[in-house]
Design a protein around this motif. Structure first.
Motif, PDB file in Angstrom:
ATOM      1  N   LEU A 265       0.823  -1.203   0.000  1.00 21.48           N
ATOM      2  CA  LEU A 265       0.000   0.000   0.000  1.00 21.48           C
ATOM      3  C   LEU A 265       0.859   1.256   0.000  1.00 21.48           C
ATOM      4  O   LEU A 265       0.549   2.238  -0.671  1.00 21.48           O
ATOM      5  CB  LEU A 265      -0.925  -0.001   1.224  1.00 21.48           C
ATOM      6  N   GLN A 266       1.967   1.218   0.737  1.00 22.69           N
ATOM      7  CA  GLN A 266       2.858   2.377   0.776  1.00 22.69           C
ATOM      8  C   GLN A 266       3.473   2.635  -0.598  1.00 22.69           C
ATOM      9  O   GLN A 266       3.619   3.776  -1.020  1.00 22.69           O
ATOM     10  CB  GLN A 266       3.955   2.155   1.814  1.00 22.69           C
ATOM     11  N   ALA A 267       3.821   1.549  -1.284  1.00 22.68           N
ATOM     12  CA  ALA A 267       4.389   1.698  -2.625  1.00 22.68           C
ATOM     13  C   ALA A 267       3.355   2.265  -3.594  1.00 22.68           C
ATOM     14  O   ALA A 267       3.662   3.136  -4.413  1.00 22.68           O
ATOM     15  CB  ALA A 267       4.898   0.349  -3.134  1.00 22.68           C
ATOM     16  N   VAL A 268       2.123   1.763  -3.484  1.00 20.25           N
ATOM     17  CA  VAL A 268       1.058   2.258  -4.357  1.00 20.25           C
ATOM     18  C   VAL A 268       0.802   3.740  -4.104  1.00 20.25           C
ATOM     19  O   VAL A 268       0.622   4.527  -5.038  1.00 20.25           O
ATOM     20  CB  VAL A 268      -0.241   1.445  -4.139  1.00 20.25           C
TER      21      VAL A 268
ATOM     22  N   ILE B 185      -4.738  -1.105 -20.674  1.00 26.40           N
ATOM     23  CA  ILE B 185      -3.978  -1.569 -19.513  1.00 26.40           C
ATOM     24  C   ILE B 185      -3.953  -3.091 -19.485  1.00 26.40           C
ATOM     25  O   ILE B 185      -2.929  -3.705 -19.163  1.00 26.40           O
ATOM     26  CB  ILE B 185      -4.591  -1.010 -18.211  1.00 26.40           C
ATOM     27  N   LYS B 186      -5.060  -3.704 -19.839  1.00 25.99           N
ATOM     28  CA  LYS B 186      -5.119  -5.164 -19.901  1.00 25.99           C
ATOM     29  C   LYS B 186      -4.126  -5.689 -20.940  1.00 25.99           C
ATOM     30  O   LYS B 186      -3.423  -6.681 -20.702  1.00 25.99           O
ATOM     31  CB  LYS B 186      -6.540  -5.615 -20.256  1.00 25.99           C
ATOM     32  N   PHE B 187      -4.052  -5.021 -22.093  1.00 25.51           N
ATOM     33  CA  PHE B 187      -3.121  -5.430 -23.145  1.00 25.51           C
ATOM     34  C   PHE B 187      -1.678  -5.307 -22.666  1.00 25.51           C
ATOM     35  O   PHE B 187      -0.869  -6.227 -22.845  1.00 25.51           O
ATOM     36  CB  PHE B 187      -3.337  -4.566 -24.390  1.00 25.51           C
ATOM     37  N   HIS B 188      -1.353  -4.185 -22.030  1.00 25.55           N
ATOM     38  CA  HIS B 188       0.025  -3.976 -21.573  1.00 25.55           C
ATOM     39  C   HIS B 188       0.399  -4.936 -20.445  1.00 25.55           C
ATOM     40  O   HIS B 188       1.549  -5.388 -20.371  1.00 25.55           O
ATOM     41  CB  HIS B 188       0.219  -2.519 -21.145  1.00 25.55           C
ATOM     42  N   GLN B 189      -0.564  -5.250 -19.580  1.00 25.58           N
ATOM     43  CA  GLN B 189      -0.282  -6.232 -18.534  1.00 25.58           C
ATOM     44  C   GLN B 189       0.010  -7.587 -19.149  1.00 25.58           C
ATOM     45  O   GLN B 189       0.923  -8.306 -18.714  1.00 25.58           O
ATOM     46  CB  GLN B 189      -1.464  -6.337 -17.571  1.00 25.58           C
ATOM     47  N   ARG B 190      -0.730  -7.941 -20.186  1.00 26.62           N
ATOM     48  CA  ARG B 190      -0.479  -9.217 -20.874  1.00 26.62           C
ATOM     49  C   ARG B 190       0.889  -9.220 -21.552  1.00 26.62           C
ATOM     50  O   ARG B 190       1.560 -10.250 -21.608  1.00 26.62           O
ATOM     51  CB  ARG B 190      -1.580  -9.500 -21.900  1.00 26.62           C
TER      52      ARG B 190
ATOM     53  N   HIS C 214       7.048 -13.855 -18.624  1.00 28.17           N
ATOM     54  CA  HIS C 214       7.070 -15.002 -17.709  1.00 28.17           C
ATOM     55  C   HIS C 214       8.055 -14.800 -16.567  1.00 28.17           C
ATOM     56  O   HIS C 214       8.837 -15.682 -16.224  1.00 28.17           O
ATOM     57  CB  HIS C 214       7.349 -16.299 -18.482  1.00 28.17           C
ATOM     58  N   ASN C 215       7.979 -13.587 -16.007  1.00 28.52           N
ATOM     59  CA  ASN C 215       8.751 -13.254 -14.813  1.00 28.52           C
ATOM     60  C   ASN C 215       7.744 -12.741 -13.785  1.00 28.52           C
ATOM     61  O   ASN C 215       7.271 -11.606 -13.891  1.00 28.52           O
ATOM     62  CB  ASN C 215       9.793 -12.175 -15.138  1.00 28.52           C
ATOM     63  N   PRO C 216       7.386 -13.561 -12.793  1.00 28.07           N
ATOM     64  CA  PRO C 216       6.343 -13.170 -11.829  1.00 28.07           C
ATOM     65  C   PRO C 216       6.629 -11.861 -11.115  1.00 28.07           C
ATOM     66  O   PRO C 216       5.706 -11.101 -10.816  1.00 28.07           O
ATOM     67  CB  PRO C 216       6.326 -14.343 -10.835  1.00 28.07           C
ATOM     68  N   ALA C 217       7.901 -11.583 -10.848  1.00 32.02           N
ATOM     69  CA  ALA C 217       8.251 -10.343 -10.159  1.00 32.02           C
ATOM     70  C   ALA C 217       7.912  -9.128 -11.025  1.00 32.02           C
ATOM     71  O   ALA C 217       7.341  -8.139 -10.549  1.00 32.02           O
ATOM     72  CB  ALA C 217       9.732 -10.331  -9.788  1.00 32.02           C
ATOM     73  N   LEU C 218       8.257  -9.192 -12.318  1.00 29.46           N
ATOM     74  CA  LEU C 218       7.932  -8.096 -13.225  1.00 29.46           C
ATOM     75  C   LEU C 218       6.421  -7.923 -13.359  1.00 29.46           C
ATOM     76  O   LEU C 218       5.916  -6.806 -13.370  1.00 29.46           O
ATOM     77  CB  LEU C 218       8.545  -8.350 -14.600  1.00 29.46           C
TER      78      LEU C 218
ATOM     79  N   TYR D 155       4.400  -4.542 -12.283  1.00 31.15           N
ATOM     80  CA  TYR D 155       3.616  -3.794 -13.263  1.00 31.15           C
ATOM     81  C   TYR D 155       2.157  -3.718 -12.846  1.00 31.15           C
ATOM     82  O   TYR D 155       1.475  -2.723 -13.108  1.00 31.15           O
ATOM     83  CB  TYR D 155       3.729  -4.422 -14.651  1.00 31.15           C
ATOM     84  N   ARG D 156       1.665  -4.768 -12.183  1.00 29.53           N
ATOM     85  CA  ARG D 156       0.286  -4.754 -11.720  1.00 29.53           C
ATOM     86  C   ARG D 156       0.057  -3.600 -10.744  1.00 29.53           C
ATOM     87  O   ARG D 156      -0.966  -2.920 -10.788  1.00 29.53           O
ATOM     88  CB  ARG D 156      -0.057  -6.100 -11.078  1.00 29.53           C
ATOM     89  N   TYR D 157       1.017  -3.359  -9.863  1.00 29.71           N
ATOM     90  CA  TYR D 157       0.912  -2.230  -8.949  1.00 29.71           C
ATOM     91  C   TYR D 157       1.100  -0.901  -9.682  1.00 29.71           C
ATOM     92  O   TYR D 157       0.464   0.101  -9.361  1.00 29.71           O
ATOM     93  CB  TYR D 157       1.959  -2.345  -7.828  1.00 29.71           C
ATOM     94  N   PHE D 158       1.971  -0.895 -10.667  1.00 34.84           N
ATOM     95  CA  PHE D 158       2.307   0.334 -11.384  1.00 34.84           C
ATOM     96  C   PHE D 158       1.250   0.706 -12.420  1.00 34.84           C
ATOM     97  O   PHE D 158       1.191   1.851 -12.866  1.00 34.84           O
ATOM     98  CB  PHE D 158       3.663   0.163 -12.071  1.00 34.84           C
ATOM     99  N   SER D 159       0.400  -0.243 -12.794  1.00 33.06           N
ATOM    100  CA  SER D 159      -0.542   0.000 -13.890  1.00 33.06           C
ATOM    101  C   SER D 159      -1.514   1.141 -13.598  1.00 33.06           C
ATOM    102  O   SER D 159      -2.006   1.788 -14.525  1.00 33.06           O
ATOM    103  CB  SER D 159      -1.342  -1.276 -14.209  1.00 33.06           C
TER     104      SER D 159
END
Length: 221
Positions: A85-88, A149-154, A160-164, A168-172
């Motif tokens: 939450l702090q990062a968001v 945003i859905k396209f860019h998340q995909r 195939h890097n869960p960390a990335l 990105y999910r938080y940054f989206s």
């Protein structure tokens, strides 16, 4: 009187918030290690002096924020000691320039990896997402931003890097705000949208450098 919540609901909400704050404090102080199973709801209820229902709702809040993972039938586990939450909140305060710099570092590089690692299923899902975006590009802004945003998340997920993907999910949310700003201040240009398809073509050609170059062009557009 319409729109006002009953006093009982306000008290309940306050208790949940207090429980969330207490649990966040304990997590920050290292009460549990990452990956460790947390105490059961009855144990936490006794420890915090609150009801099991309040504990359950507090754990749902922590799970939603990414601190805790709830495994049905198994219990709750600590995912991270760093409160997302702090990062968001920090990301929400960044400038458009900071957002653009971060996209260059995070998104463009992830797309380069996607060009090397994407699967046929990834490409199929990306084509479908791009088609949905195209249907809204010249229409409703909110609908287009959601699809884009859905396209860019995909795209990032295709690395195939869960960390990335998680970053990105938080940054989206920041990306969506920047996109919303651009689309309401600058006339829409078909050539800008076409860059999305060219990036996807680069993924299909397994050309990471071209994919990154097109991604950076899109970010700067």
């Amino acid at each position: 009187m319409t729109g006002r919540k009953p006093v009982s609901q306000l008290i309940k909400r306050s208790l949940v918030e207090q429980a969330v704050d207490q649990l966040r404090t304990r997590i920050a102080q290292g009460a549990w290690s990452i990956g460790q199973r947390l105490p059961t709801e009855p144990e936490l209820a006794t420890d915090l002096g609150i009801s099991r229902n309040t504990v359950r709702e507090a754990m749902r809040v922590l799970a939603f924020s990414g601190l805790v993972e709830i495994r049905q039938g198994d219990g709750s586990y600590l995912r991270t000691a760093q409160d997302p939450l702090q990062a968001v909140q920090a990301m929400a305060q960044c400038t458009l320039e900071h957002a653009r710099e971060t996209r260059h570092i995070l998104e463009a590089e992830a797309i380069g990896l996607a060009a090397q690692r994407c699967t046929p299923d990834d490409l199929k899902a990306l084509r479908q997402a791009l088609q949905q975006s195209g249907e809204h590009f010249h229409a409703d802004v909110d609908a287009y931003v959601a699809c884009d945003i859905k396209f860019h998340q995909r795209l990032v997920d295709a690395a195939h890097n869960p960390a990335l993907s998680e970053l990105y999910r938080y940054f989206s949310g920041v990306v969506a705000a920047a996109l919303q700003h651009n689309m309401t201040t600058v006339p829409r240009c078909q050539s800008v949208f076409d860059l999305h398809g060219q990036i996807l073509d680069a993924l299909e050609q397994r050309d990471p450098e071209l994919a990154k170059r097109l991604s950076r062009a899109l970010i700067e557009s």
